[in-house]
Design a protein around this motif. Structure first.
Motif, PDB file in Angstrom:
ATOM      1  N   SER A  92       0.813  -1.046  -0.076  1.00  0.00           N
ATOM      2  CA  SER A  92       0.021   0.076   0.076  1.00  0.00           C
ATOM      3  C   SER A  92       0.875   1.279   0.017  1.00  0.00           C
ATOM      4  CB  SER A  92      -0.881  -0.017   1.116  1.00  0.00           C
ATOM      5  OG  SER A  92      -0.236  -0.445   2.493  1.00  0.00           O
ATOM      6  N   THR A  93       1.833   1.265   0.704  1.00  0.00           N
ATOM      7  CA  THR A  93       2.759   2.507   0.586  1.00  0.00           C
ATOM      8  C   THR A  93       3.402   2.695  -0.548  1.00  0.00           C
ATOM      9  OG1 THR A  93       3.523   1.573   2.847  1.00  0.00           O
ATOM     10  CG2 THR A  93       4.674   3.561   2.022  1.00  0.00           C
ATOM     11  N   ILE A 153       2.831   5.938  -3.101  1.00  0.00           N
ATOM     12  CA  ILE A 153       4.054   6.725  -3.490  1.00  0.00           C
ATOM     13  C   ILE A 153       3.810   6.565  -5.311  1.00  0.00           C
ATOM     14  CG2 ILE A 153       6.505   6.760  -3.907  1.00  0.00           C
ATOM     15  CD1 ILE A 153       6.525   5.953  -0.968  1.00  0.00           C
ATOM     16  N   TYR A 154       3.437   5.532  -5.722  1.00  0.00           N
ATOM     17  CA  TYR A 154       3.477   5.500  -7.190  1.00  0.00           C
ATOM     18  C   TYR A 154       2.329   6.364  -7.668  1.00  0.00           C
ATOM     19  CZ  TYR A 154       2.752   3.966 -11.812  1.00  0.00           C
ATOM     20  OH  TYR A 154       2.435   3.709 -13.417  1.00  0.00           O
ATOM     21  N   TRP A 155       0.979   6.150  -7.204  1.00  0.00           N
ATOM     22  CA  TRP A 155      -0.085   6.922  -7.798  1.00  0.00           C
ATOM     23  C   TRP A 155      -0.184   8.443  -7.454  1.00  0.00           C
ATOM     24  CZ3 TRP A 155      -2.573   5.319 -11.582  1.00  0.00           C
ATOM     25  CH2 TRP A 155      -2.773   4.067 -11.772  1.00  0.00           C
ATOM     26  N   ILE A 156       0.304   8.937  -6.278  1.00  0.00           N
ATOM     27  CA  ILE A 156       0.198  10.199  -5.794  1.00  0.00           C
ATOM     28  C   ILE A 156       1.495  10.723  -6.235  1.00  0.00           C
ATOM     29  CG2 ILE A 156       0.008  11.696  -3.911  1.00  0.00           C
ATOM     30  CD1 ILE A 156      -1.584   9.546  -2.375  1.00  0.00           C
ATOM     31  N   GLY A 185       9.824  12.429 -10.028  1.00  0.00           N
ATOM     32  CA  GLY A 185      10.755  11.852 -10.329  1.00  0.00           C
ATOM     33  C   GLY A 185      11.492  10.918  -9.385  1.00  0.00           C
ATOM     34  N   MET A 186      11.548  11.477  -8.307  1.00  0.00           N
ATOM     35  CA  MET A 186      11.990  11.003  -6.832  1.00  0.00           C
ATOM     36  C   MET A 186      11.186   9.762  -6.536  1.00  0.00           C
ATOM     37  SD  MET A 186      14.821  12.404  -5.570  1.00  0.00           S
ATOM     38  CE  MET A 186      14.632  11.933  -3.991  1.00  0.00           C
ATOM     39  N   ALA A 187       9.818   9.962  -6.724  1.00  0.00           N
ATOM     40  CA  ALA A 187       8.656   8.920  -6.674  1.00  0.00           C
ATOM     41  C   ALA A 187       9.169   7.786  -7.403  1.00  0.00           C
ATOM     42  CB  ALA A 187       7.375   9.435  -6.532  1.00  0.00           C
ATOM     43  N   SER A 188       9.325   8.054  -8.824  1.00  0.00           N
ATOM     44  CA  SER A 188       9.537   7.099  -9.629  1.00  0.00           C
ATOM     45  C   SER A 188      10.762   6.143  -9.512  1.00  0.00           C
ATOM     46  CB  SER A 188       9.325   7.517 -11.194  1.00  0.00           C
ATOM     47  OG  SER A 188      10.265   8.610 -11.502  1.00  0.00           O
TER      48      SER A 188
END
Lengths: 247, 172, 407
Positions: free
Chosen positions: C278-279, C283-286, C323-326
């Motif tokens: 879930s975490t 992070i991916y979607w948001i 970008g950091m999230a990806s």
């Protein structure tokens, strides 16, 4: 036996047959030590030999961790009570098939692949495969980048997350480098057998066999021919040296 | 005047150089042939008086021998004892030594501290002989049947009838 | 277009000196955390035997990917002969080198044995993409340095195009190599994909340009030099194009994975947060999709916000955060998802967390190390525009715009 000895007493014949039958039943549990001689110390290892293991999951007892304890003792691996970062060269895994609900247990360690992904990815060449098939980490040139840990399909590698208080001088290990099962190369080079295999037979399970899989006369080769031995993640085509029965 | 100054300058340099030479000759010409401010390198306490190579050769080349040996051992499984680091330690460091690498009393660091050459061998290798009783099961030769591993051992499964009748029921 | 000359910034204001001091403190923090992690051992960090590359690597890979992207502006000017970007080219090379330095600093300081950097430079296993990356990174410094020299040296200026082409090719190889670090791993479901390399190349375009835009806007605002809309709007639409391209790659990546049943586990993990993900799914979607892709697209292409620089700045910040999230999704979620060692079986027990999703929580030393790398890049840019003077004196429309019509 010549014709003259045909009149051997019935009692001794029955005794001998009974003993033979007992030997047949107990024999599979007997420690099968296949290595004949140690190579001379000044000779390099060659690819004439390929060391491998055969593990019979049917004989692997679910609650037993003899192999794990033996490995830790042999290699001086101490637990720091931090399971997420402690080194584990061998571990017991219990599995259940989702469809059939059949449970098996097996020890999991470095599979000593013929085409090891860890060797392919190591930038300095510290992760390497010896000519006799044993995959090792040369901790003199390991820079601790952990790329091999990413790449290993069997999660066989551990990182030394803290200072290692060495208790054994024949397995130097240190903080900041990556390590994994060496197939007790320090024993094998002198004609011995890995500690885990030895412990398994001492515990009377005999689930692990070690030997030269290139030698058709070795016990392990005969067992492989007779019973087969599957690789974990065989689809990756790595031709592992450690094979399993019953997966 | 200039000539005089120049000559004086040259003389002073010569005297200084000669003094330096005399000083170093005095310092380096001690009986053992080493400077008097050199470290005290502990000798092996197990009775051996000779190293695997002559002392001068070892002083100059021990690092090369060790470097070569480590690659041979790791990559080729050559475990000769002559240049093995473990054997160096077994000989040069007393068994129950309290000195660890880094102390001046330890054989390796007695000189390495003085020369200020840092080595990382002992971040992984043991810096003193192992206490064999304490830990580790590798006393080579241990197998469940008590036989020496270095001797040829084979355990036959009584899989053929000829074997079965001939065995006396004892396994090796 | 009038000739534009580059001018050093004065660099004496309290704001500038304060910035340098702040960045210096972050760098010291990184060095301190590295010494702490190296002395105690990595157990003090959030990384373990399950998540072997953590937050420092997220920062490092982001910086390295952005570095090759930041060179784009220079490449477009030299390789594709777009005159409007020519004055920005030297700054672009500076930003590229600075970002790469910051990224490599984090990467090297996180090694288990950073004292063995010489070993890493001298022992090469040429089958390893990591070894090739070391050569590519070092070569990048040399080639971009030569490129910058050719651009600025009057006698070598005519060769700058060839240097630019070489730099462009090299940077594509570098980003391909960085993506392949993950794409070549057969062991994990989230990697093992040839598409990783081009995906990283496209992401580099987007991240690098976002960083460049922020550097440009900040330095012109800070120094009070004029910056015309022509340049800014060209960069704005370029960023929009690149963000669209990253979205395309994400769509293709997930559609391909969804088609193969064996990858459904990982897709459910990332897209739906199943199996303890879930975490990572959030992070991916948001982070990556909404913040990093959809919002910037909306902000860049909205007609009402056409000339607003604040919007562009915020959009660039969002692209960077996305970008950091990806990078977080690729690096950490890829490791957190359990390896499929026993297909069709579930792990009942294992002391080594086989079959279990790992929850990763970054530790303070890791965060400080990563931020220190960012600070290193920024301090190099700040000092570079003072010492080397790569900032054009003016970029107002009448000077910078090749199509400027005199009213």
């Amino acid at each position: 036996m010549s014709c003259k000895d045909v009149n051997v007493s019935r009692r001794s014949f029955v005794g001998q047959t009974a003993t033979a039958a007992a030997a047949l039943t107990v024999a599979p549990g007997v420690f099968l030590h296949t290595v004949a001689e140690a190579k001379p110390a000044d000779q390099a290892v060659t690819s004439d030999v390929r060391w491998g293991m055969l593990i019979d999951t049917a004989k692997c007892a679910s609650g037993c961790t003899a192999c794990v304890s033996a490995c830790n003792t042999e290699n001086g691996i101490a637990s720091h009570n931090r399971p997420r970062t402690d080194q584990q060269w061998i571990r017991k895994v219990t599995l259940r098939d989702k469809q059939t609900r059949h449970e098996i247990s097996l020890p999991m360690m470095c599979q000593h692949c013929e085409s090891p992904p860890c060797v392919d990815v190591c930038p300095t060449g510290a992760s390497f495969k010896r000519d006799d098939g044993i995959v090792l980490v040369d901790r003199h040139i390991c820079i601790g980048c952990r790329y091999c840990m990413m790449a290993c399909p069997y999660k066989a590698r551990s990182f030394a997350h803290e200072t290692v208080d060495n208790t054994v001088d024949y397995v130097p290990r240190g903080k900041g480098t990556v390590e994994s099962c060496t197939m007790c190369v320090h024993r094998v080079d002198e004609g011995g057998t890995p500690a885990c295999v030895e412990a398994c037979s001492e515990a009377e399970h005999g689930a692990m066999i070690f030997g030269d899989i290139k030698n058709p006369n070795s016990e392990i080769s005969k067992q492989l021919v007779e019973h087969g031995g599957k690789q974990i993640r065989a689809d990756l085509g790595l031709n592992t040296g450690v094979r399993y029965r019953g997966i | 005047m200039q000539q005089f100054q120049k000559r004086m300058h040259n003389t002073l340099i010569t005297i200084a150089g000669l003094a330096l030479l005399a000083f170093s000759a005095f310092v380096f010409a001690s009986p053992e042939g080493k400077p008097s401010f050199a470290p005290e390198v502990p000798h092996p306490t197990n009775g051996t008086t000779e190293c695997v190579e002559p002392e001068d050769d070892m002083k100059k080349n021990h690092m090369n021998y060790l470097l070569h040996q480590r690659d041979e051992t790791m990559h080729e499984g050559i475990r000769t004892k002559q240049y093995s680091l473990k054997e160096c330690i077994n000989c040069h460091v007393p068994k129950d030594s309290t000195a660890r690498f880094g102390d001046n009393q330890h054989f390796c660091s007695s000189c390495h501290n003085f020369a200020a050459v840092s080595i990382d061998c002992f971040q992984c290798h043991m810096d003193r002989p192992m206490n064999k009783e304490a830990s580790g099961s590798k006393a080579l030769g241990k197998n469940p049947h008590g036989a020496q591993m270095s001797k040829p051992v084979s355990t036959k499964i009584a899989s053929t009838s000829a074997d079965a009748t001939s065995t006396q029921g004892s396994k090796q | 277009m009038k000739k534009i000359h580059l001018e050093q910034i004065e660099g004496k204001s309290s704001g500038y000196l304060g910035l340098i001091a702040l960045l210096g403190m972050f760098i010291l923090g990184a060095v301190g955390s590295m010494l702490y992690m190296e002395h105690e051992g990595h157990w003090v960090s959030g990384m373990d035997n399950q998540i072997v590359w953590g937050l420092p690597h997220v920062f490092a890979v982001f910086l390295i990917v952005a570095a090759s992207g930041a060179l784009n502006v220079a490449s477009i000017s030299s390789v594709f002969q777009k005159k409007i970007y020519k004055p920005l080219a030297p700054l672009s090379t500076l930003v590229a080198i600075a970002l790469l330095t910051g990224g490599l600093m984090v990467l090297v300081l996180d090694l288990g044995r950073p004292d063995r950097l010489i070993v890493a430079m001298t022992y090469y296993n040429f089958k390893s993409i990591f070894a090739w990356n070391m050569i590519l990174y070092n070569g990048f410094f040399v080639i971009v340095g030569v490129y910058a020299w050719f651009m600025l040296d009057r006698t070598m200026k005519k060769y700058s195009r060839y240097a630019g082409i070489a730099a462009f090719g090299w940077r594509l190889a570098l980003t391909t190599g960085t993506g392949s670090i993950f794409g070549f791993i057969v062991a994990r479901s989230g990697y093992d994909m040839a598409m990783m390399a081009p995906m990283f190349v496209i992401m580099s375009f987007s991240f690098g340009l976002a960083v460049f835009i922020l550097v440009l806007l900040a330095s012109y605002k800070g120094t009070g030099r004029p910056l015309g809309d022509a340049v800014v709007n060209r960069l704005r639409s370029l960023l929009g194009t690149f963000v669209f391209a990253t979205l395309y790659f994400q769509i293709v990546y997930h559609l391909s994975n969804l088609y193969a049943t064996e990858h459904h586990g990982y897709e459910a993990f990332i897209l739906l947060g199943e199996n303890g993900g879930s975490t990572y799914s959030n992070i991916y979607w948001i982070g990556q999709i909404i913040l990093g892709t959809l919002l910037p697209i909306a902000m860049i292409y909205a007609p009402q916000l056409k000339n607003c620089r604040m919007t562009l700045s915020i959009a660039s910040v969002f692209v960077i955060l996305g970008g950091m999230a990806s990078m977080y999704t690729v690096i950490i979620a890829g490791q957190a998802y359990p390896m499929e060692m026993f297909p069709g079986m579930e792990v009942v027990s294992s002391t080594f967390f086989d079959g279990a999703t790992t929850q990763y929580s970054a530790s303070l030393p890791e965060l400080l190390l990563g931020l220190g790398g960012v600070a290193m890049s920024l301090i190099m840019i700040a000092l570079g525009i003072k010492v080397l003077g790569f900032l054009p004196a003016t970029l107002e429309d009448s000077v910078a715009d090749p199509h400027h019509k005199v009213d």
